[in-house]
Design a protein around this motif. Structure first.
Motif, PDB file in Angstrom:
ATOM      1  N   GLN A 116       0.838  -1.186   0.000  1.00  0.00           N
ATOM      2  CA  GLN A 116       0.000   0.000   0.000  1.00  0.00           C
ATOM      3  C   GLN A 116       0.879   1.243   0.000  1.00  0.00           C
ATOM      4  OE1 GLN A 116      -2.355  -0.444   3.577  1.00  0.00           O
ATOM      5  NE2 GLN A 116      -0.871   0.682   4.790  1.00  0.00           N
ATOM      6  N   LEU A 117       0.288   2.349  -0.439  1.00  0.00           N
ATOM      7  CA  LEU A 117       1.031   3.605  -0.524  1.00  0.00           C
ATOM      8  C   LEU A 117       1.140   4.254   0.851  1.00  0.00           C
ATOM      9  CD1 LEU A 117      -0.532   4.983  -3.822  1.00  0.00           C
ATOM     10  CD2 LEU A 117       1.728   3.957  -3.525  1.00  0.00           C
ATOM     11  N   TYR A 118       2.282   4.904   1.069  1.00  0.00           N
ATOM     12  CA  TYR A 118       2.577   5.478   2.381  1.00  0.00           C
ATOM     13  C   TYR A 118       3.298   6.810   2.191  1.00  0.00           C
ATOM     14  CZ  TYR A 118       4.253   5.644   7.241  1.00  0.00           C
ATOM     15  OH  TYR A 118       4.503   6.008   8.545  1.00  0.00           O
ATOM     16  N   CYS A 119       2.935   7.794   3.034  1.00  0.00           N
ATOM     17  CA  CYS A 119       3.580   9.106   2.982  1.00  0.00           C
ATOM     18  C   CYS A 119       4.587   9.218   4.127  1.00  0.00           C
ATOM     19  CB  CYS A 119       2.543  10.218   3.093  1.00  0.00           C
ATOM     20  SG  CYS A 119       3.282  11.872   3.147  1.00  0.00           S
ATOM     21  N   PRO A 120       5.879   9.262   3.840  1.00  0.00           N
ATOM     22  CA  PRO A 120       6.881   9.328   4.906  1.00  0.00           C
ATOM     23  C   PRO A 120       6.922  10.673   5.631  1.00  0.00           C
ATOM     24  CG  PRO A 120       7.933   9.473   2.759  1.00  0.00           C
ATOM     25  CD  PRO A 120       6.493   9.145   2.505  1.00  0.00           C
ATOM     26  N   SER A 121       6.454  11.744   4.988  1.00  0.00           N
ATOM     27  CA  SER A 121       6.509  13.056   5.639  1.00  0.00           C
ATOM     28  C   SER A 121       5.421  13.229   6.693  1.00  0.00           C
ATOM     29  CB  SER A 121       6.408  14.176   4.601  1.00  0.00           C
ATOM     30  OG  SER A 121       5.127  14.204   4.002  1.00  0.00           O
ATOM     31  N   THR A 122       4.287  12.533   6.525  1.00  0.00           N
ATOM     32  CA  THR A 122       3.199  12.620   7.505  1.00  0.00           C
ATOM     33  C   THR A 122       3.054  11.335   8.313  1.00  0.00           C
ATOM     34  OG1 THR A 122       1.587  11.888   5.839  1.00  0.00           O
ATOM     35  CG2 THR A 122       1.908  14.267   6.105  1.00  0.00           C
ATOM     36  N   ASN A 123       3.864  10.323   7.962  1.00  0.00           N
ATOM     37  CA  ASN A 123       3.831   9.032   8.663  1.00  0.00           C
ATOM     38  C   ASN A 123       2.434   8.420   8.679  1.00  0.00           C
ATOM     39  OD1 ASN A 123       6.622   8.978   9.408  1.00  0.00           O
ATOM     40  ND2 ASN A 123       6.162  10.512  10.980  1.00  0.00           N
ATOM     41  N   ARG A 124       1.828   8.318   7.503  1.00  0.00           N
ATOM     42  CA  ARG A 124       0.500   7.729   7.428  1.00  0.00           C
ATOM     43  C   ARG A 124       0.306   6.997   6.106  1.00  0.00           C
ATOM     44  NH1 ARG A 124      -4.048  12.049   7.736  1.00  0.00           N
ATOM     45  NH2 ARG A 124      -5.274  10.159   7.417  1.00  0.00           N
ATOM     46  N   SER A 125      -0.572   6.011   6.149  1.00  0.00           N
ATOM     47  CA  SER A 125      -0.948   5.293   4.938  1.00  0.00           C
ATOM     48  C   SER A 125      -1.923   6.144   4.133  1.00  0.00           C
ATOM     49  CB  SER A 125      -1.599   3.956   5.294  1.00  0.00           C
ATOM     50  OG  SER A 125      -0.688   3.135   5.989  1.00  0.00           O
ATOM     51  N   LEU A 126      -1.992   5.862   2.833  1.00  0.00           N
ATOM     52  CA  LEU A 126      -2.827   6.659   1.934  1.00  0.00           C
ATOM     53  C   LEU A 126      -3.769   5.738   1.154  1.00  0.00           C
ATOM     54  CD1 LEU A 126      -0.027   9.013   0.570  1.00  0.00           C
ATOM     55  CD2 LEU A 126      -1.754   9.587   2.289  1.00  0.00           C
ATOM     56  N   PRO A 127      -4.875   5.310   1.763  1.00  0.00           N
ATOM     57  CA  PRO A 127      -5.817   4.436   1.066  1.00  0.00           C
ATOM     58  C   PRO A 127      -6.691   5.194   0.079  1.00  0.00           C
ATOM     59  CG  PRO A 127      -6.642   4.937   3.239  1.00  0.00           C
ATOM     60  CD  PRO A 127      -5.285   5.575   3.150  1.00  0.00           C
ATOM     61  N   ASP A 128      -7.253   4.479  -0.839  1.00  0.00           N
ATOM     62  CA  ASP A 128      -8.161   4.891  -1.919  1.00  0.00           C
ATOM     63  C   ASP A 128      -8.169   6.380  -2.254  1.00  0.00           C
ATOM     64  OD1 ASP A 128     -10.247   5.626   0.133  1.00  0.00           O
ATOM     65  OD2 ASP A 128     -10.445   3.470   0.307  1.00  0.00           O
ATOM     66  N   ARG A 129      -9.112   7.169  -1.753  1.00  0.00           N
ATOM     67  CA  ARG A 129      -9.273   8.542  -2.239  1.00  0.00           C
ATOM     68  C   ARG A 129      -8.179   9.500  -1.784  1.00  0.00           C
ATOM     69  NH1 ARG A 129     -15.769   9.903  -2.362  1.00  0.00           N
ATOM     70  NH2 ARG A 129     -16.477   7.826  -2.990  1.00  0.00           N
ATOM     71  N   TYR A 130      -7.264   9.025  -0.962  1.00  0.00           N
ATOM     72  CA  TYR A 130      -6.146   9.878  -0.571  1.00  0.00           C
ATOM     73  C   TYR A 130      -5.150  10.063  -1.711  1.00  0.00           C
ATOM     74  CZ  TYR A 130      -7.133  10.436   4.413  1.00  0.00           C
ATOM     75  OH  TYR A 130      -7.688  10.810   5.612  1.00  0.00           O
ATOM     76  N   VAL A 131      -5.264   9.259  -2.756  1.00  0.00           N
ATOM     77  CA  VAL A 131      -4.327   9.365  -3.877  1.00  0.00           C
ATOM     78  C   VAL A 131      -5.077   9.451  -5.200  1.00  0.00           C
ATOM     79  CG1 VAL A 131      -2.418   8.199  -2.734  1.00  0.00           C
ATOM     80  CG2 VAL A 131      -4.101   6.847  -3.987  1.00  0.00           C
ATOM     81  N   GLU A 132      -4.435  10.097  -6.158  1.00  0.00           N
ATOM     82  CA  GLU A 132      -4.919  10.147  -7.529  1.00  0.00           C
ATOM     83  C   GLU A 132      -3.755   9.835  -8.452  1.00  0.00           C
ATOM     84  OE1 GLU A 132      -6.720  13.856  -8.501  1.00  0.00           O
ATOM     85  OE2 GLU A 132      -8.564  13.448  -7.382  1.00  0.00           O
TER      86      GLU A 132
END
Length: 245
Positions: free
Chosen positions: A135-151
């Motif tokens: 799954q996609l992950y943002c290292p700057s905010t330390n959170r996973s990015l499910p479905d609508r968090y990404v385009e």
């Protein structure tokens, strides 16, 4: 003036009518009304005029990425988002003359209890798998990015604004990891791919039974039946029912 048909002209039946639940993260738009609430209201009124016993259920979906995404962008809590938009949605429908016997919220205790009961019963009947997935992950905010968090770009039709759960252009169900060049408004650095454990509903095992059940739906619209047939032709895929937020 309403014209009531004689109750003894037809055998009295019981109907349960439920409208699709809008997310409580914004005001209603024309698509909500035309696509769900108005057809449901018309059907309820029609059956009641025929003398049938009808229960009309509606409400708001207070969980999921649309809620948390709105909260993140506004700098408030998900509960504050829901508390803001639930009464707005309810009053909008009321002003249009669309009423319900029960207009609830998925954040209420009865829904939490019912959801846990469904999960427990399905788990006991071996309907789930626990799987390790990327799954996609943002290292700057330390959170996973499910479905609508990404385009990103849809791998099927090449639409460049596809969301991480579905492409609005071709209708294909997606996972964020499938997008080409995925980006997120909440992350200002390149996204990473990390492993995580999630529960999957084994939908593929139900395809044969669902195809058999669908053959008996002679009163469904051809467009709906053809849409379902398209899914069956591709093969139903197991669906994740949990996500990291």
């Amino acid at each position: 003036m309403d014209v009531l048909l004689p109750e003894d002209s037809v055998a009295k039946k019981k109907y349960l009518v439920t409208d699709a639940l809008p997310y409580a993260n914004g005001k209603l738009h024309l698509g909500h009304i035309a696509g769900s609430h108005l057809p449901g209201d018309i059907y309820v009124r029609y059956q009641r005029l025929k003398g049938h016993d009808v229960l009309h259920i509606g409400g708001t979906d207070d969980h999921g990425v649309p809620i948390t995404l709105t909260a993140d962008k506004a700098g408030i809590t998900p509960k504050e988002v829901v508390d803001t938009y639930y009464p707005i949605i309810f009053n909008s429908l009321k002003s249009l003359g669309i009423t319900f016997d029960n207009f609830s919220q998925t954040s209420r205790p009865i829904h939490h209890t019912t959801s846990r009961d469904f999960f427990t019963r399905l788990h006991e009947n071996d309907r789930f798998d626990l799987r390790e997935v990327d799954q996609l992950y943002c290292p700057s905010t330390n959170r996973s990015l499910p479905d609508r968090y990404v385009e990103g770009t849809c791998p099927h039709c090449k639409y460049e604004r596809a969301r991480g759960d579905q492409c609005e252009n071709c209708g294909t169900m997606l996972d964020g990891i499938q997008l080409i060049n995925p980006v997120s408004d909440l992350c200002d650095v390149p996204l990473e791919v990390r492993r995580s454990s999630h529960w999957y509903f084994k939908l593929s095992e139900a395809q044969e039974n669902l195809e058999h059940w669908l053959k008996g739906k002679t009163d469904w619209k051809d467009s709906v039946l053809n849409y379902c047939a398209g899914w069956f032709a591709l093969g139903l895929e197991d669906r994740p029912i949990t996500r990291d937020l």
